[in-house]
Design a protein around this motif. Structure first.
Motif: not given
Length: 101
Positions: A68-84
């Motif tokens: 439901t929250d795209t900002a939370a999805l982006e934060k999760f991807a950056r922290e967990k999978y080191l995406m940038k």
């Protein structure tokens, strides 16, 4: 006191009951020790079940939040999978657990 106990054990039914109790406690397939071990195992399995149910609940909340929250999805991807993003650099700081002598 001892004579009273010996007098009660003089009865053949008392000997039969005593033999039955000894058999049930020590020699039976489902003896006392087996029952205690299985009780401990059931207790451990219930604790594991409770732990995994809490983990499932937490994961379901996380999935709901990420869908439901795209900002939370982006934060999760950056922290967990080191995406940038393309124009970003990532610096990882790793702690060394070994103490230098």
């Amino acid at each position: 006191m001892i004579r009273r106990i010996l007098k009660k054990l003089d009865n053949r039914y008392a000997w039969a009951a005593l033999a039955f109790l000894v058999w049930i406690i020590f020699f039976d397939r489902y003896n006392l020790f087996y029952r205690l071990d299985t009780h401990k195992e059931v207790k451990d399995l219930k604790a594991q079940k409770e732990y995994y149910q809490k983990q499932i609940e937490n994961d379901n909340k996380l999935i709901e939040k990420l869908t439901t929250d795209t900002a939370a999805l982006e934060k999760f991807a950056r922290e967990k999978y080191l995406m940038k993003k393309d124009d970003e650099d990532i610096f990882l700081i790793m702690k060394d657990d070994k103490k230098k002598k």
